[in-house]
Design a protein around this motif. Structure first.
Motif, PDB file in Angstrom:
ATOM      1  N   ASN A  61       6.337 -10.031   3.727  1.00 37.52           N
ATOM      2  CA  ASN A  61       6.520  -8.923   2.796  1.00 37.52           C
ATOM      3  C   ASN A  61       5.527  -7.834   3.168  1.00 37.52           C
ATOM      4  O   ASN A  61       4.646  -8.043   4.017  1.00 37.52           O
ATOM      5  CB  ASN A  61       6.381  -9.361   1.332  1.00 37.52           C
ATOM      6  N   LYS A  64       1.556  -8.489   2.681  1.00 39.65           N
ATOM      7  CA  LYS A  64       0.980  -9.391   3.675  1.00 39.65           C
ATOM      8  C   LYS A  64       0.948  -8.746   5.055  1.00 39.65           C
ATOM      9  O   LYS A  64       0.015  -8.980   5.835  1.00 39.65           O
ATOM     10  CB  LYS A  64       1.758 -10.701   3.709  1.00 39.65           C
ATOM     11  N   GLN A  65       1.952  -7.909   5.354  1.00 38.22           N
ATOM     12  CA  GLN A  65       1.964  -7.234   6.647  1.00 38.22           C
ATOM     13  C   GLN A  65       0.825  -6.221   6.740  1.00 38.22           C
ATOM     14  O   GLN A  65       0.151  -6.107   7.774  1.00 38.22           O
ATOM     15  CB  GLN A  65       3.321  -6.557   6.871  1.00 38.22           C
ATOM     16  N   HIS A  67      -1.958  -6.400   5.031  1.00 40.65           N
ATOM     17  CA  HIS A  67      -3.192  -7.194   5.097  1.00 40.65           C
ATOM     18  C   HIS A  67      -3.475  -7.620   6.538  1.00 40.65           C
ATOM     19  O   HIS A  67      -4.617  -7.527   7.012  1.00 40.65           O
ATOM     20  CB  HIS A  67      -3.057  -8.423   4.197  1.00 40.65           C
ATOM     21  N   HIS A  68      -2.429  -8.049   7.232  1.00 42.16           N
ATOM     22  CA  HIS A  68      -2.597  -8.468   8.629  1.00 42.16           C
ATOM     23  C   HIS A  68      -3.064  -7.292   9.480  1.00 42.16           C
ATOM     24  O   HIS A  68      -3.971  -7.442  10.308  1.00 42.16           O
ATOM     25  CB  HIS A  68      -1.275  -9.026   9.162  1.00 42.16           C
ATOM     26  N   SER A 145      -5.188  -4.524   1.000  1.00 42.04           N
ATOM     27  CA  SER A 145      -3.817  -4.644   0.511  1.00 42.04           C
ATOM     28  C   SER A 145      -3.770  -5.603  -0.671  1.00 42.04           C
ATOM     29  O   SER A 145      -4.374  -6.679  -0.644  1.00 42.04           O
ATOM     30  CB  SER A 145      -2.908  -5.155   1.636  1.00 42.04           C
ATOM     31  N   LEU A 147      -2.457  -8.371  -2.484  1.00 45.27           N
ATOM     32  CA  LEU A 147      -1.607  -9.527  -2.199  1.00 45.27           C
ATOM     33  C   LEU A 147      -1.027 -10.150  -3.462  1.00 45.27           C
ATOM     34  O   LEU A 147      -0.270 -11.129  -3.377  1.00 45.27           O
ATOM     35  CB  LEU A 147      -2.398 -10.571  -1.405  1.00 45.27           C
ATOM     36  N   ASN A 150       4.484  -8.738  -4.562  1.00 43.22           N
ATOM     37  CA  ASN A 150       5.452  -9.244  -3.590  1.00 43.22           C
ATOM     38  C   ASN A 150       6.176  -8.115  -2.864  1.00 43.22           C
ATOM     39  O   ASN A 150       6.465  -8.212  -1.676  1.00 43.22           O
ATOM     40  CB  ASN A 150       6.494 -10.138  -4.282  1.00 43.22           C
ATOM     41  N   HIS A 153       4.066  -2.638  -2.431  1.00 44.32           N
ATOM     42  CA  HIS A 153       2.797  -2.703  -1.707  1.00 44.32           C
ATOM     43  C   HIS A 153       1.907  -1.542  -2.093  1.00 44.32           C
ATOM     44  O   HIS A 153       2.343  -0.398  -2.243  1.00 44.32           O
ATOM     45  CB  HIS A 153       3.029  -2.745  -0.190  1.00 44.32           C
TER      46      HIS A 153
END
Length: 291
Positions: A61, A64-65, A67-68, A145, A147, A150, A153
């Motif tokens: 999602n 999470k993208q 955050h990465h 980000s 988290l 869901n 963002h």
């Protein structure tokens, strides 16, 4: 090379959007980092030709993208600007960024940009869609980000923020000109939102931000979401659609705008409510059978 900020962009099959975005950034001389999630068009070659730092990560999602991206790229500037591939910066925002110096913003950790959203070529000016402030620029390793979301963002920064009301980004997803793409995309989003709301009902998912009506734009959104969760399912999509069309003057956006407000404000949220009930029924049946 710009010593004050870098750009981070998420991509997936963005050959129609990425050249437009990169052209709007040209001349700012800022490092550009692109996190791709498996493009099979010309996105990666466009990114490479622009000299961007490119990495790949499987998409789960958007929170999470992001955050990465924020935790894996080796960013050396004190600030980052996080943009979606279907956005571009306006000349007014370009001027602000050209003059930006980190030392001039001591004590500030984040900056909100103003967004103009387009649907099928039309600017959605009403219905609560403008002005619309997004936290897009913040101190690296200070902002993060959220988290606990869901689908919606957002980035969070502790401390003080600014709003650049005339620092505008334009957002227009040209792929959404085909309504079947829009429906498929939002059908996927409705899965994410339904799961999120069921978890909030079970109190296994919490809001990260403090909910304050008179707080930052995101704190106000958190407050309004709490009101939304208390409204009865199946009634709230119609109430929201009426609010957007009548009270927020969405009717002035014309036929295309009314279609957008109906699809995004009513249809999408009705589908979410249906899926919430499906998940709750599934959980109830599982508890009865002991599975």
């Amino acid at each position: 090379m710009n010593q004050h900020f870098s750009f981070i962009i998420l991509t997936y099959n963005e050959e129609v959007h990425l050249p437009r975005l990169l052209a709007s950034l040209d001349g700012l001389n800022a490092a550009t980092y692109i996190l791709d999630s498996g493009s099979d068009d010309n996105t990666l070659s466009i990114a490479a030709a622009a000299g961007a730092h490119v990495a790949s990560n499987a998409f789960i999602n958007h929170p999470k993208q992001w955050h990465h991206a924020l935790t894996t790229f080796s960013i050396t500037t004190p600030w980052v600007i996080c943009l979606d591939a279907d956005q571009v910066i306006t000349p007014e925002l370009y001027t602000k960024l050209s003059a930006f110096k980190s030392e001039d913003f001591a004590g500030i950790n984040g900056i909100y940009f103003n967004r103009k959203n387009f649907f099928k070529g039309r600017w959605i000016k009403h219905g609560g869609y403008y002005p619309f402030y997004l936290l897009k620029m913040f101190r690296h390793e200070v902002g993060y980000s959220d988290l606990n979301e869901n689908m919606d963002h957002r980035f969070i920064v502790p401390g003080k923020t600014l709003i650049w009301k005339d620092g505008i980004i334009l957002e227009e997803n040209l792929k959404e000109n085909k309504i079947s793409f829009w429906i498929a995309k939002h059908n996927m989003y409705s899965d994410l939102v339904a799961v999120e709301e069921v978890e909030r009902l079970a109190k296994t998912r919490n809001q990260t931000l403090q909910a304050r009506f008179w707080g930052s734009p995101d704190e106000r959104t958190a407050y309004l979401k709490q009101l939304w969760w208390k409204l009865p399912r199946y009634t709230r999509p119609m109430l929201y659609f009426i609010y957007r069309i009548i009270f927020k003057l969405g009717i002035l956006d014309g036929r295309t705008g009314i279609i957008f407000h109906f699809m995004q404000g009513f249809w999408f949220r009705l589908v979410v409510d249906i899926k919430i009930d499906e998940l709750l029924k599934k959980e109830k049946n599982a508890s009865r059978t002991g599975q």
